[in-house]
Write a protein that holds these residues in place. Sequence first.
Motif, short mmCIF file in Angstrom:
data_model
loop_
_atom_site.label_atom_id
_atom_site.label_comp_id
_atom_site.label_asym_id
_atom_site.label_seq_id
_atom_site.Cartn_x
_atom_site.Cartn_y
_atom_site.Cartn_z
N ILE A 1 0.85 -1.20 0.00
CA ILE A 1 0.00 0.00 0.00
C ILE A 1 0.88 1.24 0.00
O ILE A 1 1.93 1.28 0.62
N CYS A 2 0.40 2.25 -0.73
CA CYS A 2 1.24 3.38 -1.12
C CYS A 2 0.52 4.69 -0.81
O CYS A 2 -0.71 4.75 -0.89
N ALA A 3 1.29 5.71 -0.49
CA ALA A 3 0.69 7.03 -0.21
C ALA A 3 -0.11 7.53 -1.41
O ALA A 3 -1.08 8.27 -1.23
N SER A 4 0.26 7.13 -2.62
CA SER A 4 -0.52 7.64 -3.76
C SER A 4 -1.93 7.05 -3.79
O SER A 4 -2.84 7.65 -4.36
N ASP A 5 -2.14 5.89 -3.14
CA ASP A 5 -3.52 5.39 -2.99
C ASP A 5 -4.34 6.35 -2.15
O ASP A 5 -5.55 6.52 -2.39
N GLY B 1 -4.82 -0.64 -5.61
CA GLY B 1 -3.62 -1.46 -5.36
C GLY B 1 -2.72 -1.56 -6.57
O GLY B 1 -3.06 -2.20 -7.55
N HIS B 2 -1.52 -0.91 -6.50
CA HIS B 2 -0.63 -0.93 -7.65
C HIS B 2 0.75 -1.51 -7.34
O HIS B 2 1.71 -1.26 -8.06
N GLU B 3 0.86 -2.27 -6.25
CA GLU B 3 2.13 -2.98 -5.98
C GLU B 3 1.76 -4.45 -5.84
O GLU B 3 1.57 -4.95 -4.74
N GLY C 1 8.59 1.11 7.23
CA GLY C 1 8.80 0.38 5.97
C GLY C 1 7.51 0.39 5.17
O GLY C 1 6.83 1.40 5.09
N ARG C 2 7.17 -0.77 4.60
CA ARG C 2 6.01 -0.83 3.71
C ARG C 2 4.93 -1.76 4.25
O ARG C 2 5.25 -2.87 4.72
N GLY C 3 3.67 -1.36 4.15
CA GLY C 3 2.56 -2.23 4.50
C GLY C 3 2.19 -3.09 3.31
O GLY C 3 2.13 -2.60 2.18
N THR D 1 7.98 -3.16 -6.74
CA THR D 1 7.47 -2.65 -8.02
C THR D 1 7.29 -1.14 -8.01
O THR D 1 7.33 -0.51 -9.06
N ASP D 2 7.09 -0.57 -6.81
CA ASP D 2 6.89 0.88 -6.75
C ASP D 2 7.87 1.48 -5.74
O ASP D 2 8.79 2.21 -6.11
N ALA D 3 7.72 1.15 -4.46
CA ALA D 3 8.62 1.71 -3.44
C ALA D 3 10.08 1.38 -3.78
O ALA D 3 10.95 2.24 -3.74
#
Length: 334
Positions: A37-41, A64-66, A328-330, A149-151
């Motif tokens: 999950i990304c801040a751009s979401d 969802g883009h990752e 980190g990343r969720g 794929t993104d981060a």
Amino acid sequence: MKAYRLFEWKQPARLVDIPVPEPGPGQVRIKVAGNGICASDLHLMHEWESSPPHLHIELPMTIGHEVGGYLDKPGPGVTGLEPGQAVVVTLSGCGHCYYCARGWNNYCLNKGAQVGMGLDGGLAEYAVAPVGALVPVPSMDPAEAAPFTDAGLSSFHAVKRIAPFLTGGSTVAVIGVGGLGHLAVQELKAITPAKVIAYDLNEASLELAKEVGADEALKSEETNMEKMSMDAVLDFVGAGATIAQAAKMIRPVGHIVVIGRGAGVFEFKHNAMPYGAMLSTTFGGTKAELMELIGLAESGYIKPHITKFKLDEVEKAYEMLERGEIQGRGVIIP
Ligand SMILES: [Zn+2]
Ligand SMILES: [Zn+2]
């Protein structure tokens, strides 16, 4: 299947039941293993009032883009893939513009809808992706590779831009040690000889920076930037204050790359930066860079710091992301 979908702009997305999608020509269906999950979401769900023209988003759409998962079903005409093969989904380009021809699919002139940004995304049990967007994951868990794929890729692309200019004795500043910055620290350590100094306002983020190999981790406000002479600065915040900080830290002919989308404004003029210093923004990274990055991770050079959530917990996960509580990343596991 369960899917987390946005039905109306500026209204909360909802976890709903929808049919399992069928892959069309040139597409494959993936059984999702994990989606970062990304801040751009958050921007997509909370701030946008319509689709940016190039993304062609029509609602409802699954967020969802990752995406990482396993090949489940090829669409008509798709050949040469192993069923069950682990993959992640990257940006797809048109394949025929100058930038695609150079391998810069992230800068494609005709970039259209992407998985999770125009096409249904990975916060679901299954997702459909264009076959050209797939990158194999030979030995990692694809759920753990999803944030690459993104981060990972956005940070790695910035690192690759400055890497050719770094030698023994070089120093790089990483501003902002979140989902992207904590990977940038490891990527710099993996492929360059540079000393890495991480800056953040948050104590826990500085701890994470040290844990993942930063030579120093400093509180931004307690540092005298004017005394610095950085060979490169990677700004993962992109606020006015951080770009100004980068401009103060950089040495002549150094490189500042602004990856963060903080929409900060910087007044560029003579004496705004030392002579010869360069300032650029980036978007994502290339498919070849993603393959290289996954190779580095599979060889043990880079470890994503991941907090896993179930799909039922997706709302809580985004709330935590918004409050800056995820280190980190969720990653959501359906
Ligand atoms: Zn993103
Ligand atoms: Zn193109």
